[in-house]
Design a protein around this motif. Structure first.
Motif, PDB file in Angstrom:
ATOM      1  N   VAL A  56       2.327  28.424 -48.434  1.00 26.93           N
ATOM      2  CA  VAL A  56       2.529  27.616 -47.229  1.00 26.93           C
ATOM      3  C   VAL A  56       3.685  26.648 -47.442  1.00 26.93           C
ATOM      4  N   PRO A  57       4.330  26.205 -46.353  1.00 30.18           N
ATOM      5  CA  PRO A  57       5.380  25.185 -46.497  1.00 30.18           C
ATOM      6  C   PRO A  57       4.791  23.882 -47.023  1.00 30.18           C
ATOM      7  N   ALA A  58       5.580  23.166 -47.799  1.00 27.79           N
ATOM      8  CA  ALA A  58       5.132  21.880 -48.334  1.00 27.79           C
ATOM      9  C   ALA A  58       5.044  20.849 -47.217  1.00 27.79           C
ATOM     10  N   ASP A  59       3.925  20.111 -47.202  1.00 31.11           N
ATOM     11  CA  ASP A  59       3.742  19.040 -46.209  1.00 31.11           C
ATOM     12  C   ASP A  59       4.664  17.856 -46.480  1.00 31.11           C
ATOM     13  N   GLY A  60       4.905  17.566 -47.764  1.00 30.62           N
ATOM     14  CA  GLY A  60       5.699  16.392 -48.105  1.00 30.62           C
ATOM     15  C   GLY A  60       6.187  16.464 -49.541  1.00 30.62           C
ATOM     16  N   SER A  61       6.794  15.384 -49.974  1.00 30.20           N
ATOM     17  CA  SER A  61       7.447  15.299 -51.278  1.00 30.20           C
ATOM     18  C   SER A  61       6.545  14.621 -52.301  1.00 30.20           C
ATOM     19  N   PRO A  62       6.956  14.603 -53.590  1.00 34.72           N
ATOM     20  CA  PRO A  62       6.200  13.829 -54.583  1.00 34.72           C
ATOM     21  C   PRO A  62       6.086  12.349 -54.222  1.00 34.72           C
ATOM     22  N   LEU A  63       7.102  11.786 -53.580  1.00 38.78           N
ATOM     23  CA  LEU A  63       7.004  10.387 -53.151  1.00 38.78           C
ATOM     24  C   LEU A  63       5.919  10.231 -52.090  1.00 38.78           C
ATOM     25  N   ASP A  64       5.813  11.203 -51.193  1.00 43.88           N
ATOM     26  CA  ASP A  64       4.732  11.187 -50.213  1.00 43.88           C
ATOM     27  C   ASP A  64       3.372  11.259 -50.911  1.00 43.88           C
TER      28      ASP A  64
END
Length: 352
Positions: free
Chosen positions: A300-308
């Motif tokens: 699946v596409p990533a919802d957000g980044s490591p900062l998120d």
């Protein structure tokens, strides 16, 4: 001259992501004026800062120094800001961070009564899958896959650094691009890449100087990764050697994902990180290889980044409605917070 009235400054949660290509900090109101999350509050614009990459020396990572620099910059940017909770996502935990307690200490010195220090792989997982169990490949300067149910099952693949692993990462792609350039320079048998050689000569100067320019640097992985855009550009221009490097990168990432997805982990996966910006030359072979190895896995596409992910973790420390997002773990996450702070006592003024 009097300072700011700290009673008028909303409490914030702070998240920091420290990596091999740079560091980022975000601070958002812990709660919006309407009782919703601060990110939804029109008057609660996030405060964002950027910092330098982490350096690796004989004594380990200087991640605590990077976080301290960003916290100091935040104190200058927003005097009187009160911190309800803070979380750090850090590369090299636990192998290269000699004392995670030093990171907790930096955050607590900034006034945070509740702190979390997470491996970048876990923060990437929380950001990409939004707190769902599964596997996430975090692919930036390095590459690591973490598959977990966020409770009892934890499985890792790769993340061993640019000398031993990080297959498919920015440092891996950059290093293979430079190796191809050297092979072309030496006129060895096999496919040549005058395009990569020309790009490397422009960036690093004569080949004879490359060992001295690279081997002794504490940020060697970052420097290698800085050549990745040149490899991507060469591939886009039709260079077959560069295209092969990117194809192999995607294949390696798929194999790491498949290796990490052990029994008991839902067959759900995502990939996140700067290398994904290259697009189809990496993602197409990744999807094909993962489908061949594990046809049951849903990518699946990533919802957000490591900062998120770090921000999600920080919010879970201060808001009891969020509950425990993930159980602490000796390798992946340490938390210093005995209870959820109350609204009256959570925020302390950040100190410069």
């Amino acid at each position: 001259m009097t300072g700011p009235d700290v009673s008028l400054v909303p409490e914030h949660v702070v998240a920091v992501d420290v990596g091999g290509s740079g560091a980022r900090l975000v601070a958002v109101p812990a709660r919006g004026t309407d009782g919703t999350d601060g990110a939804a509050d029109p008057g609660g614009a996030p405060i964002t800062l950027t910092g330098r990459p982490v350096r690796i020396t004989a004594s380990g990572s200087d991640a605590a120094d990077v976080v301290a620099e960003l916290v100091d910059a935040l104190a200058v940017r927003q005097p009187g800001l009160r911190v309800a909770a803070a979380a750090v996502s850090v590369t090299g935990l636990p192998s290269l961070v000699p004392d995670p307690g030093a990171l907790h200490a930096v955050l607590q010195a900034a006034g945070a009564p509740a702190t979390a220090v997470a491996a970048d792989a876990l923060a990437a997982h929380l950001g990409a899958l939004g707190g769902r169990p599964g596997a996430v490949a975090a692919v930036g300067t390095g590459a690591i896959v973490l598959a977990t149910d966020l409770r009892r099952r934890w499985h890792r693949a790769d993340g061993w650094g640019h000398l031993l692993g990080d297959l498919g990462s920015g440092s891996w792609i950059g290093a293979h691009g430079l190796r191809a350039a050297v092979a072309t320079h030496d006129e060895r048998p096999g496919p040549a890449s005058p395009t990569l050689l020309a790009a490397a000569l422009e960036r690093f100067g004569p080949v004879d100087g490359w060992p001295a320019a690279l081997y002794g640097r504490p940020d060697r992985a970052h420097v290698l990764a800085s050549f990745t855009p040149a490899v991507a550009d060469a591939a886009a221009a039709g260079d077959l050697v560069a295209s092969g490097i990117l194809h192999d990168a995607g294949t390696h990432l798929a194999e790491s994902l498949a290796a990490a997805l052990r029994p008991g982990i839902p067959p759900l996966a995502a990939v996140t990180g700067g290398v994904l910006q290259i697009g189809a030359p990496v993602t197409t072979p990744l999807k094909a290889r993962l489908s061949a190895l594990r046809p049951d896995v849903r990518l699946v596409p990533a919802d957000g980044s490591p900062l998120d992910g770090a921000l999600r973790l920080a919010r879970s420390l201060v808001d009891p409605r969020d509950g425990e997002l993930v159980e602490p773990h000796d390798t992946w996450l340490t938390v210093r917070a005995t209870t959820h702070p109350s609204p009256a006592s959570a925020g302390k003024e950040i100190r410069a």
